[in-house]
Design a protein around this motif. Structure first.
Motif, PDB file in Angstrom:
ATOM      1  N   VAL A   1       0.850  -1.195   0.000  1.00 56.64           N
ATOM      2  CA  VAL A   1       0.000   0.000   0.000  1.00 56.64           C
ATOM      3  C   VAL A   1       0.882   1.240   0.000  1.00 56.64           C
ATOM      4  N   ASP A   2       0.310   2.361  -0.403  1.00 56.45           N
ATOM      5  CA  ASP A   2       1.025   3.630  -0.504  1.00 56.45           C
ATOM      6  C   ASP A   2       0.269   4.671   0.320  1.00 56.45           C
ATOM      7  N   PHE A   3       0.870   5.119   1.428  1.00 52.28           N
ATOM      8  CA  PHE A   3       0.199   6.085   2.296  1.00 52.28           C
ATOM      9  C   PHE A   3       0.111   7.470   1.668  1.00 52.28           C
ATOM     10  N   ASP A   4       1.041   7.791   0.788  1.00 53.09           N
ATOM     11  CA  ASP A   4       0.922   9.058   0.059  1.00 53.09           C
ATOM     12  C   ASP A   4      -0.315   9.032  -0.837  1.00 53.09           C
ATOM     13  N   GLU A   5      -0.570   7.903  -1.425  1.00 53.25           N
ATOM     14  CA  GLU A   5      -1.776   7.751  -2.248  1.00 53.25           C
ATOM     15  C   GLU A   5      -3.032   7.912  -1.397  1.00 53.25           C
ATOM     16  N   LEU A   6      -3.004   7.358  -0.197  1.00 50.81           N
ATOM     17  CA  LEU A   6      -4.148   7.515   0.709  1.00 50.81           C
ATOM     18  C   LEU A   6      -4.395   8.981   1.035  1.00 50.81           C
ATOM     19  N   GLU A   7      -3.354   9.700   1.405  1.00 48.91           N
ATOM     20  CA  GLU A   7      -3.525  11.117   1.771  1.00 48.91           C
ATOM     21  C   GLU A   7      -4.007  11.939   0.584  1.00 48.91           C
ATOM     22  N   ALA A   8      -3.604  11.558  -0.612  1.00 54.64           N
ATOM     23  CA  ALA A   8      -4.040  12.286  -1.805  1.00 54.64           C
ATOM     24  C   ALA A   8      -5.535  12.108  -2.061  1.00 54.64           C
ATOM     25  N   LEU A   9      -6.122  11.041  -1.523  1.00 48.08           N
ATOM     26  CA  LEU A   9      -7.553  10.783  -1.712  1.00 48.08           C
ATOM     27  C   LEU A   9      -8.427  11.572  -0.730  1.00 48.08           C
ATOM     28  N   ILE A  10      -7.832  12.080   0.328  1.00 52.60           N
ATOM     29  CA  ILE A  10      -8.605  12.758   1.373  1.00 52.60           C
ATOM     30  C   ILE A  10      -9.134  14.098   0.873  1.00 52.60           C
ATOM     31  N   LYS A  11     -10.414  14.352   1.158  1.00 49.70           N
ATOM     32  CA  LYS A  11     -11.087  15.596   0.783  1.00 49.70           C
ATOM     33  C   LYS A  11     -11.604  16.292   2.036  1.00 49.70           C
TER      34      LYS A  11
END
Length: 375
Positions: A139-149
């Protein structure tokens, strides 16, 4: 409400009790009521004298205490018991998600964890993908944070993950909780395979790290006691639990008294039952590894560090859906193809938690030989 069909359950409805070789099951080996009661002196007599009236909506007080003891910082007041894990997911998501909310779901995941969001008008859903790096799932936590709105309300995760077997490390657990706290997001943590660590690194329950986390557990998976239908949510967020229990009033209302009794017996012997499950998984992993070593040109094996499932890759020139259908039609071997999860790629789920896995795997090998997939 209108909700899409539960693809996995529709699939199992067709094959789970008709296919003789279940090579894809996600629960661990079960046992008889007599075997479970034999673990605790005097339990059989007490069970026969169990009163068959209504139970408490929040769950049997002693059961809630025993569940709380699985965690580091919880008490019985932090525990809400359900008729299985599915009811807990359904209740939580219906209470928490409203029009205009945004939810992020780890993916693949148990369908009900994200399907409720699709049924709520104008509720947005984003998927945080577990990805295949060629050797393992990551998994990629940077990808997760990029999804946050700004309107992100819930992040729903499943670790150890079904179907991939991916499991957060303790450092990743802390990181995920820090992200949720920073953005003031609720965390729904499906941890139904907790306790089946195979790498020697015992994972923390996420609710012990974050006050807005609801931690999902169940007797079905790691303990192999699916017939009890006993699950739970644990959280320091009592306001949310009180809302969810009111939704439960429209579902089961309360659990089965005999099931709660048996769950209490099981949790008194938690370590013993979890070790039993782990030993079965370890033994099956050895046999499966030998199998995959014989067929590196047919499969790309994926490792698991925790839990009874792995998500392997099919390398043959045939759609995985057709391959799995052929296996169950010709030899009665049931696998779970990736289209059930609406996932791209040639993946199938294999279960390691049942004692009859060697027999099912041998039948699967017969299929490969007879259908000329094997060289």
């Amino acid at each position: 409400m209108k909700i899409n069909d539960f693809r996995l359950e529709c699939y199992f409805e067709k094959y789970e009790f008709t296919a003789p070789y279940l090579l894809t099951q996600s629960d661990c080996e079960s046992m008889t009521t007599k075997e479970l009661l034999s673990l605790e002196p005097g339990a059989e007599e007490a069970y026969l004298n169990q009163w068959l009236g209504y139970t408490e909506t929040w769950g049997d007080p002693e059961l809630r205490e025993k569940i709380a003891l699985l965690y580091k910082n919880m008490t019985a007041e932090d525990v809400l018991v359900f008729h299985g894990a599915q009811e807990a997911i359904f209740g939580y998501m219906n209470v928490m998600l409203n029009e205009g909310d945004h939810m992020i779901a780890m993916y693949p995941n148990y369908q009900s964890a994200y399907e409720i969001a699709k049924s709520v008008p104008n509720c947005e859903l984003s998927l945080w993908h577990i990805r295949d790096d060629g050797t393992k799932w990551v998994v990629d936590f940077d990808e997760l944070e990029a999804l946050i709105k700004p309107n992100t309300k819930i992040i729903a995760i499943n670790s150890p993950n079904n179907p991939t077997g991916y499991t957060f490390t303790n450092e990743e657990i802390k990181k995920l909780c820090e992200i949720c706290r920073k953005h003031d997001i609720y965390l729904f943590s499906d941890e139904v395979y907790k306790g089946l660590e195979l790498d020697g690194d015992k994972r923390d329950w996420m609710a012990d790290h974050y006050e807005k986390c609801a931690s999902l557990g169940v007797m079905s998976k790691a303990y192999g006691l699916a017939g009890l239908r006993v699950g739970w949510l644990v959280s320091k967020d009592h306001e949310t639990l009180k809302k969810v229990v009111k939704f439960k009033h429209y579902m089961s209302i309360c659990d089965s008294a005999p099931a709660e009794f048996l769950a209490k017996v099981a949790l008194k012997h938690s370590d013993e039952l979890l070790e039993r499950s782990k030993n079965i998984i370890r033994n099956n992993m050895k046999i499966a590894d030998e199998f995959f070593d014989r067929y590196p040109y047919l499969f790309e094996k994926k490792p698991i560090t925790c839990g009874p499932v792995a998500y392997h890759k099919l390398l043959v020139d045939m759609p995985v859906k057709e391959f799995c259908q052929l296996a169950v039609d010709r030899k009665g071997v049931l696998l779970l193809p990736s289209y059930i999860y609406e996932m791209d790629g040639q993946y199938f789920r294999m279960g390691y938690g049942r004692k009859n896995m060697p027999e099912s795997l041998a039948k699967f090998e017969e299929f490969l030989i007879e259908e000329k997939f094997a060289r």
